[in-house]
Design an enzyme around this catalytic site. Structure first.
Site, mmCIF file in Angstrom:
data_model
loop_
_atom_site.group_PDB
_atom_site.id
_atom_site.type_symbol
_atom_site.label_atom_id
_atom_site.label_comp_id
_atom_site.label_asym_id
_atom_site.label_seq_id
_atom_site.Cartn_x
_atom_site.Cartn_y
_atom_site.Cartn_z
ATOM 1 N N ARG A 22 2.399 -3.841 16.799
ATOM 2 C CA ARG A 22 1.189 -3.853 16.365
ATOM 3 C C ARG A 22 -0.270 -5.002 16.637
ATOM 4 O O ARG A 22 -0.923 -4.746 17.653
ATOM 5 C CB ARG A 22 0.722 -3.753 15.184
ATOM 6 C CG ARG A 22 1.512 -2.956 14.532
ATOM 7 C CD ARG A 22 0.966 -2.816 12.746
ATOM 8 N NE ARG A 22 1.812 -3.801 12.542
ATOM 9 C CZ ARG A 22 1.757 -3.545 11.076
ATOM 10 N NH1 ARG A 22 1.012 -2.779 9.951
ATOM 11 N NH2 ARG A 22 2.379 -4.872 10.755
ATOM 12 N N SER A 63 0.973 -1.022 0.189
ATOM 13 C CA SER A 63 -0.437 -0.635 -0.057
ATOM 14 C C SER A 63 0.526 0.785 0.319
ATOM 15 O O SER A 63 0.130 2.093 -0.513
ATOM 16 C CB SER A 63 -1.086 0.233 1.160
ATOM 17 O OG SER A 63 -0.574 -0.351 2.515
ATOM 18 N N ASP A 76 -2.709 -7.829 11.436
ATOM 19 C CA ASP A 76 -4.214 -9.126 11.662
ATOM 20 C C ASP A 76 -4.694 -9.777 11.360
ATOM 21 O O ASP A 76 -6.123 -9.832 12.380
ATOM 22 C CB ASP A 76 -4.177 -9.611 9.806
ATOM 23 C CG ASP A 76 -2.833 -7.869 8.595
ATOM 24 O OD1 ASP A 76 -3.890 -7.124 9.449
ATOM 25 O OD2 ASP A 76 -2.486 -7.774 7.882
ATOM 26 N N ARG A 104 -4.173 4.072 7.535
ATOM 27 C CA ARG A 104 -2.351 3.604 6.108
ATOM 28 C C ARG A 104 -2.640 4.949 5.776
ATOM 29 O O ARG A 104 -0.985 5.592 5.344
ATOM 30 C CB ARG A 104 -2.859 2.467 5.601
ATOM 31 C CG ARG A 104 -1.848 2.092 4.620
ATOM 32 C CD ARG A 104 -0.593 2.455 4.948
ATOM 33 N NE ARG A 104 0.218 1.571 6.333
ATOM 34 C CZ ARG A 104 0.395 0.012 6.493
ATOM 35 N NH1 ARG A 104 0.914 -0.464 5.080
ATOM 36 N NH2 ARG A 104 0.568 -0.150 6.905
ATOM 37 N N HIS A 106 -2.727 -8.690 2.101
ATOM 38 C CA HIS A 106 -2.103 -7.730 2.474
ATOM 39 C C HIS A 106 -2.902 -7.100 3.552
ATOM 40 O O HIS A 106 -2.950 -8.007 4.201
ATOM 41 C CB HIS A 106 -1.656 -6.570 1.505
ATOM 42 C CG HIS A 106 -0.967 -5.307 2.066
ATOM 43 N ND1 HIS A 106 0.022 -5.547 3.417
ATOM 44 C CD2 HIS A 106 -0.921 -4.052 1.797
ATOM 45 C CE1 HIS A 106 0.446 -3.698 3.108
ATOM 46 N NE2 HIS A 106 -0.338 -3.355 2.405
ATOM 47 N N HIS A 129 5.369 -12.772 7.741
ATOM 48 C CA HIS A 129 5.823 -11.549 7.827
ATOM 49 C C HIS A 129 6.718 -11.406 6.789
ATOM 50 O O HIS A 129 7.902 -12.182 6.752
ATOM 51 C CB HIS A 129 6.688 -10.263 8.272
ATOM 52 C CG HIS A 129 5.205 -8.821 7.961
ATOM 53 N ND1 HIS A 129 6.299 -8.151 7.932
ATOM 54 C CD2 HIS A 129 4.061 -8.024 8.538
ATOM 55 C CE1 HIS A 129 6.060 -6.782 7.446
ATOM 56 N NE2 HIS A 129 4.806 -6.618 7.932
ATOM 57 N N ARG A 188 11.208 4.765 -11.947
ATOM 58 C CA ARG A 188 11.252 3.710 -12.792
ATOM 59 C C ARG A 188 12.937 2.776 -12.447
ATOM 60 O O ARG A 188 13.845 2.723 -12.820
ATOM 61 C CB ARG A 188 12.094 4.967 -13.369
ATOM 62 C CG ARG A 188 12.304 4.409 -15.413
ATOM 63 C CD ARG A 188 11.215 3.197 -15.593
ATOM 64 N NE ARG A 188 10.845 2.559 -16.636
ATOM 65 C CZ ARG A 188 11.367 1.849 -17.437
ATOM 66 N NH1 ARG A 188 12.346 0.679 -16.355
ATOM 67 N NH2 ARG A 188 11.408 1.286 -18.656
HETATM 68 N N1 CMX Z 1 0.682 -19.813 6.539
HETATM 69 C C1 CMX Z 1 1.596 -20.464 5.456
HETATM 70 N N2 CMX Z 1 2.778 -20.580 4.486
HETATM 71 C C2 CMX Z 1 2.827 -18.907 4.404
HETATM 72 C C3 CMX Z 1 2.871 -17.916 5.529
HETATM 73 C C4 CMX Z 1 1.260 -18.505 7.066
HETATM 74 N N3 CMX Z 1 0.987 -17.434 7.302
HETATM 75 N N4 CMX Z 1 3.857 -17.208 5.884
HETATM 76 C C5 CMX Z 1 4.469 -17.067 4.478
HETATM 77 N N5 CMX Z 1 4.393 -18.569 3.924
HETATM 78 C C6 CMX Z 1 4.851 -19.495 2.694
HETATM 79 C C7 CMX Z 1 4.824 -18.589 1.914
HETATM 80 O O1 CMX Z 1 3.704 -18.075 1.332
HETATM 81 C C8 CMX Z 1 6.128 -18.947 0.858
HETATM 82 O O2 CMX Z 1 5.358 -20.348 0.206
HETATM 83 P P1 CMX Z 1 6.012 -20.044 -1.151
HETATM 84 O O3 CMX Z 1 7.378 -20.417 -0.937
HETATM 85 O O4 CMX Z 1 5.231 -21.214 -1.432
HETATM 86 O O5 CMX Z 1 5.268 -19.821 -2.039
HETATM 87 C C9 CMX Z 1 6.804 -19.071 2.225
HETATM 88 O O6 CMX Z 1 5.575 -19.132 2.898
HETATM 89 C C10 CMX Z 1 7.759 -17.895 2.087
HETATM 90 O O7 CMX Z 1 7.450 -16.636 2.517
HETATM 91 P P2 CMX Z 1 7.719 -15.849 3.254
HETATM 92 O O8 CMX Z 1 8.659 -15.497 2.439
HETATM 93 O O9 CMX Z 1 7.867 -16.401 4.956
HETATM 94 O O10 CMX Z 1 6.860 -14.426 3.482
HETATM 95 P P3 CMX Z 1 6.594 -13.564 2.639
HETATM 96 O O11 CMX Z 1 7.094 -11.950 1.925
HETATM 97 O O12 CMX Z 1 6.489 -14.738 0.774
HETATM 98 O O13 CMX Z 1 5.164 -13.516 2.375
HETATM 99 C C11 CMX Z 1 3.101 -12.824 3.720
HETATM 100 C C12 CMX Z 1 4.632 -12.381 3.208
HETATM 101 C C13 CMX Z 1 2.529 -12.008 4.744
HETATM 102 C C14 CMX Z 1 2.332 -12.315 2.346
HETATM 103 C C15 CMX Z 1 2.648 -14.525 4.077
HETATM 104 O O14 CMX Z 1 3.257 -14.790 5.554
HETATM 105 C C16 CMX Z 1 1.230 -14.071 4.217
HETATM 106 O O15 CMX Z 1 1.033 -14.275 3.034
HETATM 107 N N6 CMX Z 1 0.449 -14.570 5.322
HETATM 108 C C17 CMX Z 1 -1.047 -14.841 5.468
HETATM 109 C C18 CMX Z 1 -1.139 -13.320 4.901
HETATM 110 C C19 CMX Z 1 -1.296 -11.966 5.914
HETATM 111 O O16 CMX Z 1 -1.151 -12.380 7.046
HETATM 112 N N7 CMX Z 1 -1.207 -10.626 5.460
HETATM 113 C C20 CMX Z 1 -1.112 -9.171 6.255
HETATM 114 C C21 CMX Z 1 0.503 -8.980 7.068
HETATM 115 C C22 CMX Z 1 0.177 -8.409 6.709
HETATM 116 C C23 CMX Z 1 -0.328 -7.313 6.071
HETATM 117 O O17 CMX Z 1 0.079 -6.617 5.220
HETATM 118 O O18 CMX Z 1 -1.185 -6.655 6.176
#
Ligand code: CMX
Length: 436
Positions: free
Chosen positions: A327, A241, A373, A399, A271, A318, A419
């Protein structure tokens, strides 16, 4: 000029030489390197954005202008009898780096109140959406519809100096921040509680108090709103965002375009939408359990079933953080004080006991700990905001304070059009020594 704007201008004049010096004397110095996996992996961790408004330490969590969240909540002035500080004071802190006095906050409250008038066409835009529309789509369109009000656009077309871009951007930003809570509450009442009618804010109330009033909620929802908007305000510049807002504004699109875009980015389930996903997911468990709090074994099974079906555990993990999100902790402490017996809070707490170990065993997530969250929906649910599609609208209002403060500073420091450079797979293969 308001006291806040004068103070901001002084800070801008002090800061500009620092950026000019880096550019002039150290512009070619290498400060980081980029790996192939960062190029493929969503630019994770590449140090390529500059902001002084907040900094996210992987272990400690977010600091706004050098203050941790507990410090921000403790030091900012509060309304009499309130537990949580004025959101208007946070705006002062984000823009200037200084904790405002009570008098300074009171001036901002009056300034915000003077900027709350919303043209009728915005209500028409909201009303024209079908009732099944997602509130984030409505919010984005409502903000977009305000674009014709932009002062920056008028000034830009008059041909102002680049050094002055920040001033009309500040006017636009403050106007929109004053209006967004009204728009959010109107969307809520239109979609879910038409019996609340169209509640106009009270002239003497602060932003948090008015938001509670417009949502039809009693105390302590005013404090919930203040806490919610403050803890969601900023998470440095690289999250979807904040980065989207910054990117769109870098083309000198005005803040209405930029904020609408940032809202669209926040609407993704990885997100901001994760807060509604947590509640949806927990409700599924609650239904399975017939309302009973699950045993640890039942909870573990539900978590594993989710993972084994290829889904993520919402509210956990995260991109930057490697410890429990402060938070999350702020909200948990609020829950322990105000709603320790809430059944959903008990579910969230039970989750905390099992998910980190399971995610570690699962072996994928780099951070097994809860993020913001995981907890935020519980608080809303407890105070009767059970329409969880709406939660990301609340996130957006908070935000916007960080994103818009950043855009004002982007303009003040003359940051250029963003860019980055892309390369082809063939080029990347050559760079890492793969021979064909
Ligand atoms: N449950 C299951 N698998 C998870 C996970 C979770 N909560 N968090 C990460 N992973 C997985 C990823 O999907 C990724 O899998 P692949 O290799 O198969 O693609 C792997 O672990 C590595 O991911 P990462 O490097 O630890 O995390 P990213 O930086 O790629 O993603 C985030 C970060 C937040 C998108 C991810 O942790 C996630 O999907 N969490 C659940 C959704 C969530 O709570 N989002 C809110 C974040 C806060 C916000 O921005 O509001």
């Amino acid at each position: 000029m308001s006291v806040l704007k004068r103070k901001l201008y002084k800070k801008i004049l002090e800061h500009r030489p620092r950026i000019a010096k880096i550019l002039k004397e150290h512009g070619d110095e290498v400060i980081a390197e980029v790996t192939a996996s960062q190029v493929i992996g969503g630019m994770r961790g590449i140090k390529s954005l500059l902001t002084d408004i907040s900094y996210l330490d992987p272990d400690e969590g977010i600091r706004y202008r050098g203050y941790t969240l507990p410090e921000v909540l403790e030091k900012l002035p509060k309304p009499e009898g309130a537990e949580m500080p004025y959101v208007e004071g946070l705006y002062h802190l984000l823009l200037t780096g200084e904790i405002p006095t009570q008098e300074e906050v009171e001036e901002i409250i009056i300034d915000f109140n003077n900027r709350r008038m919303i043209p009728n066409y915005v209500w028409d835009v909201i009303d024209s959406f079908p009732s099944e529309s997602h509130p984030m789509a409505i919010l984005s369109a409502a903000v977009m519809s305000l674009q014709r009000e932009s002062h920056f656009n008028v000034k830009y077309h008059e041909g102002i100096s680049k050094m002055d871009y920040w001033s009309s951007t500040y006017e636009d930003a403050t106007n929109l921040l004053a209006k967004m809570p009204l728009i959010g509450a109107y969307i809520y009442n239109k979609l879910y509680h038409p019996e609340n009618g169209h509640r106009y804010p009270k002239p003497t109330c602060d932003l948090g108090g008015n938001f509670a009033y417009m949502m039809g909620k009693d105390k302590p929802y005013d404090d919930v709103a203040r806490m919610y908007f403050i803890i969601h305000a900023d998470h440095e510049s690289g999250n979807v965002s904040a980065h989207t807002g910054h990117l769109v504004a870098s083309s000198l699109s005005d803040i209405y375009y930029a904020t609408s875009a940032m809202i669209n980015g926040l609407a993704g389930p990885l997100h901001g939408l994760a807060n509604q996903e947590v509640l949806r997911w927990l409700q599924g468990l609650k239904e399975q359990m017939g309302g009973e709090v699950p045993t640890e074994e039942e909870m573990k099974k539900y978590v594993w079933d989710t993972l084994n079906s290829g889904q993520v555990i919402p509210g956990y993990g995260h991109a930057v953080l490697r410890k429990t999100d402060p938070r999350y902790t702020v909200q948990r402490e609020f829950c322990l004080k105000h709603l320790p017996d809430d059944p959903i809070f008990k579910y969230v707490d039970a989750l905390y006991n099992v998910v980190p170990d399971i995610l570690r065993e699962h072996g994928k997530a780099k951070n097994p700990w809860p993020n913001v969250d995981a907890q935020s929906g519980v608080v809303q649910w407890h105070y009767g905001v059970k329409e969880y599609d709406f939660y990301t609208v609340l996130f957006s209002i908070g935000r916007a304070f960080g994103v818009l403060s950043n855009i004002v500073w982007d303009r003040a420091l003359g940051f250029p059009l963003e860019r980055p450079k892309s390369i082809t797979t063939e080029m990347l293969e050559k760079m890492v020594g793969i021979k064909k």
